[in-house]
Design an enzyme around this catalytic site. Structure first.
Site, PDB file in Angstrom:
ATOM      1  N   ARG A 145     -47.411 -11.957  17.067  1.00 51.27           N
ATOM      2  CA  ARG A 145     -46.274 -12.697  16.504  1.00 51.27           C
ATOM      3  C   ARG A 145     -45.606 -13.568  17.579  1.00 51.27           C
ATOM      4  O   ARG A 145     -44.376 -13.680  17.635  1.00 51.27           O
ATOM      5  CB  ARG A 145     -45.227 -11.742  15.904  1.00 51.27           C
ATOM      6  CG  ARG A 145     -45.699 -10.923  14.718  1.00 51.27           C
ATOM      7  CD  ARG A 145     -46.037 -11.810  13.520  1.00 51.27           C
ATOM      8  NE  ARG A 145     -46.202 -11.025  12.311  1.00 51.27           N
ATOM      9  CZ  ARG A 145     -47.345 -10.443  11.953  1.00 51.27           C
ATOM     10  NH1 ARG A 145     -48.437 -10.583  12.696  1.00 51.27           N
ATOM     11  NH2 ARG A 145     -47.414  -9.756  10.831  1.00 51.27           N
ATOM     12  N   SER A 167     -41.510  -9.231   7.354  1.00 46.99           N
ATOM     13  CA  SER A 167     -41.146  -8.180   8.316  1.00 46.99           C
ATOM     14  C   SER A 167     -40.022  -8.683   9.204  1.00 46.99           C
ATOM     15  O   SER A 167     -40.124  -9.768   9.778  1.00 46.99           O
ATOM     16  CB  SER A 167     -42.333  -7.847   9.209  1.00 46.99           C
ATOM     17  OG  SER A 167     -43.410  -7.379   8.455  1.00 46.99           O
ATOM     18  N   GLU A 188     -38.217 -10.308  14.491  1.00 48.17           N
ATOM     19  CA  GLU A 188     -39.287 -11.296  14.402  1.00 48.17           C
ATOM     20  C   GLU A 188     -38.757 -12.707  14.109  1.00 48.17           C
ATOM     21  O   GLU A 188     -39.217 -13.669  14.714  1.00 48.17           O
ATOM     22  CB  GLU A 188     -40.261 -10.853  13.301  1.00 48.17           C
ATOM     23  CG  GLU A 188     -41.699 -11.189  13.589  1.00 48.17           C
ATOM     24  CD  GLU A 188     -42.546 -11.089  12.346  1.00 48.17           C
ATOM     25  OE1 GLU A 188     -42.869 -12.141  11.796  1.00 48.17           O
ATOM     26  OE2 GLU A 188     -42.857  -9.966  11.939  1.00 48.17           O
TER      27      GLU A 188
HETATM   28  N1  EPU Z   1     -44.133   2.735   6.334  1.00 45.62           N
HETATM   29  C1  EPU Z   1     -43.248   3.710   5.956  1.00 45.62           C
HETATM   30  N2  EPU Z   1     -42.076   3.339   5.375  1.00 45.62           N
HETATM   31  C2  EPU Z   1     -41.760   2.047   5.162  1.00 45.62           C
HETATM   32  C3  EPU Z   1     -42.651   1.038   5.558  1.00 45.62           C
HETATM   33  C4  EPU Z   1     -43.852   1.404   6.145  1.00 45.62           C
HETATM   34  O1  EPU Z   1     -43.502   4.898   6.135  1.00 45.62           O
HETATM   35  O2  EPU Z   1     -40.693   1.780   4.631  1.00 45.62           O
HETATM   36  C5  EPU Z   1     -45.435   3.108   6.900  1.00 45.62           C
HETATM   37  C6  EPU Z   1     -46.543   2.829   5.880  1.00 45.62           C
HETATM   38  O3  EPU Z   1     -46.737   3.916   5.034  1.00 45.62           O
HETATM   39  C7  EPU Z   1     -47.733   2.572   6.741  1.00 45.62           C
HETATM   40  C8  EPU Z   1     -47.141   1.984   8.001  1.00 45.62           C
HETATM   41  O4  EPU Z   1     -45.753   2.265   7.987  1.00 45.62           O
HETATM   42  O5  EPU Z   1     -48.367   3.800   7.091  1.00 45.62           O
HETATM   43  C9  EPU Z   1     -47.408   0.496   8.131  1.00 45.62           C
HETATM   44  O6  EPU Z   1     -46.906  -0.189   6.998  1.00 45.62           O
HETATM   45  P1  EPU Z   1     -47.650  -1.480   6.381  1.00 45.62           P
HETATM   46  O7  EPU Z   1     -49.075  -1.192   6.167  1.00 45.62           O
HETATM   47  O8  EPU Z   1     -46.834  -1.949   5.233  1.00 45.62           O
HETATM   48  O9  EPU Z   1     -47.644  -2.559   7.530  1.00 45.62           O
HETATM   49  P2  EPU Z   1     -46.544  -2.963   8.587  1.00 45.62           P
HETATM   50  O10 EPU Z   1     -46.992  -2.506   9.927  1.00 45.62           O
HETATM   51  O11 EPU Z   1     -45.202  -2.503   8.131  1.00 45.62           O
HETATM   52  C10 EPU Z   1     -47.591  -5.255   9.278  1.00 45.62           C
HETATM   53  C11 EPU Z   1     -47.118  -6.677   9.422  1.00 45.62           C
HETATM   54  C12 EPU Z   1     -47.057  -7.360   8.056  1.00 45.62           C
HETATM   55  C13 EPU Z   1     -48.446  -7.350   7.462  1.00 45.62           C
HETATM   56  C14 EPU Z   1     -48.929  -5.894   7.352  1.00 45.62           C
HETATM   57  C15 EPU Z   1     -50.373  -5.808   6.939  1.00 45.62           C
HETATM   58  C16 EPU Z   1     -45.697  -6.744  11.384  1.00 45.62           C
HETATM   59  C17 EPU Z   1     -44.315  -6.832  11.922  1.00 45.62           C
HETATM   60  N3  EPU Z   1     -45.819  -6.705  10.060  1.00 45.62           N
HETATM   61  O12 EPU Z   1     -46.607  -4.560   8.532  1.00 45.62           O
HETATM   62  O13 EPU Z   1     -46.648  -8.714   8.278  1.00 45.62           O
HETATM   63  O14 EPU Z   1     -48.458  -7.962   6.191  1.00 45.62           O
HETATM   64  O15 EPU Z   1     -48.859  -5.231   8.646  1.00 45.62           O
HETATM   65  O16 EPU Z   1     -51.206  -6.286   7.949  1.00 45.62           O
HETATM   66  O17 EPU Z   1     -46.654  -6.741  12.159  1.00 45.62           O
HETATM   67  C18 EPU Z   1     -44.772 -10.186   8.336  1.00 45.62           C
HETATM   68  O18 EPU Z   1     -45.011 -10.346   9.530  1.00 45.62           O
HETATM   69  O19 EPU Z   1     -43.820 -10.790   7.766  1.00 45.62           O
HETATM   70  C19 EPU Z   1     -45.587  -9.253   7.570  1.00 45.62           C
HETATM   71  C20 EPU Z   1     -45.308  -8.953   6.297  1.00 45.62           C
END
Ligand code: EPU
Length: 350
Positions: free
Chosen positions: A168, A250, A346
């Protein structure tokens, strides 16, 4: 070249925050920038602050009326630059809608961007924060970009190495005065971006959400169009549509910690979601950390934490940028107090 005054920005930021640009110019091609910079208003409008380049406004928190000259990039156009046995080079104007561009490349039969479907914003903003999702980052498909130096008016082209991509992150997010000394924030206006889509196409299916789709559907060799549909379904199920509920995706980056720090957290919170990285560090899911602090569904004023994904802050209607930032700071404090980790926002804050 017309400079508009007192322009409402609510429709130009995906949080839907109400604010105005004191001065705004719409850039439809490279010549617009030249004309603007040659005009007598330019030195006056840029005397106190460098111009602010606005794309889709999907990674932005506006905390008041914007005094800097806003350059709203509306450069259109999509074309195939080159096709060889090794891949396709495809170019788009910086003002093109990102998702529309991804869909168009697939319709043309040029796969490779499908994992990045439904990310809000414009093509020109995509390299700025090196957008990424479901195992693909923009830098994996990037060829080069054209930009204009807003200090000299010169056009220049950058390849991937020159963009300094990180998680990012890129040179476009860093001020020229940054330690690295190569920041282009406030200095470069990206006009066109080219993508490299290699052949033969290989699906990227390693993410848990995608593995679940293959298991559910029994489709183990999906084509790019199928993956595009899956990504749209996955994102729609857990991320709010900015056209309905204002948000900037995010709000925080996923932090990385040392294995020792991670072991310490696991000892206290065995369920912490963590992923080992190639460099030996451990990435933690910021959404999980925020969720564990009990923030889901809570808020400050009209700014809230999305019920289905704690990493996303939302505008419940009429939220100010100040409310969003107060909420963000409160979240940072509680995650820091419980886990000793300072979450890094971010979006760009103006
Ligand atoms: N989780 C929770 N509670 C929550 C949210 C997440 O327990 O409220 C847990 C989920 O269960 C999962 C883990 O956290 O095990 C990761 O969650 P998720 O797969 O939704 O991905 P993320 O790490 O939260 C990142 C990117 C997203 C991207 C997704 C998929 C960043 C900051 N965010 O989110 O990017 O779509 O992976 O690759 O790296 C963005 O940058 O705007 C964005 C949406």
């Amino acid at each position: 070249m017309i400079v508009e005054n007192q322009v409402p920005l609510q429709a130009y930021n995906s949080f839907g925050i109400v604010a105005r640009a004191l001065h705004l110019a719409r850039v439809r091609d490279e010549a617009d920038v030249g004309a603007l910079m040659a005009g007598s208003a330019w030195p006056v409008l840029t005397r106190e602050a460098p111009p602010f380049v606005l794309g889709g406004g999907s990674n932005l928190v506006i905390t008041g009326d914007v005094r800097a000259l806003v350059l709203k990039v509306e450069i259109a156009g999509r074309r195939l630059v080159e096709e060889t046995a090794r891949g396709w080079v495809v170019e788009a104007g910086a003002g093109e809608n990102w998702h529309g561009f991804v869909r168009w490349t697939l319709e043309q039969g040029w796969p490779g961007l499908e994992n990045l479907a439904l990310i809000p914003g414009t093509v020109g903003a995509s390299p700025v924060q090196n957008i990424g999702a479901y195992g693909v980052e923009l830098q994996d498909r990037f060829h080069s970009l054209d930009a204009i130096d807003l200090q000299t008016g010169q056009r220049f082209t950058l390849d991937a190495a020159q963009c300094g991509f990180g998680y990012r992150d890129s040179v476009f997010k860093h001020a020229p005065s940054d330690a690295r000394g190569m920041g282009l924030a406030g200095r470069a206006l990206i006009t066109r971006v080219r993508f490299w889509l290699p052949r033969p196409w290989k699906p990227v299916l390693g993410y848990a959400d995608l593995e679940r789709k293959t298991a559910e559907t029994g489709i183990h060799a999906p084509d790019a169009r199928k993956i595009f549909d899956w990504i749209c379904a996955i994102r729609s199920a857990k991320l709010p549509d900015p056209a309905v509920i204002g948000n900037a995706g995010s709000f925080f980056k996923n932090p990385t910690v040392s294995p020792e720090q991670c072991a310490d957290i696991i000892a206290r919170d065995p369920k912490v979601v963590h992923y080992p990285m190639a460099d030996g560090s451990i990435k933690l899911a910021a959404g999980w950390l925020i969720d564990a602090c009990g923030w889901k569904g809570r808020g400050v004023g009209n700014a809230g934490v999305y019920e289905r994904q704690a990493l996303v802050l939302v505008n419940r209607g009429g939220a100010t940028g100040g409310e969003v930032m107060t909420l963000a700071k409160a979240i940072q404090t509680s995650v820091y107090e419980r886990f000793g980790i300072l979450l890094e926002p971010e979006p760009v804050v103006v």
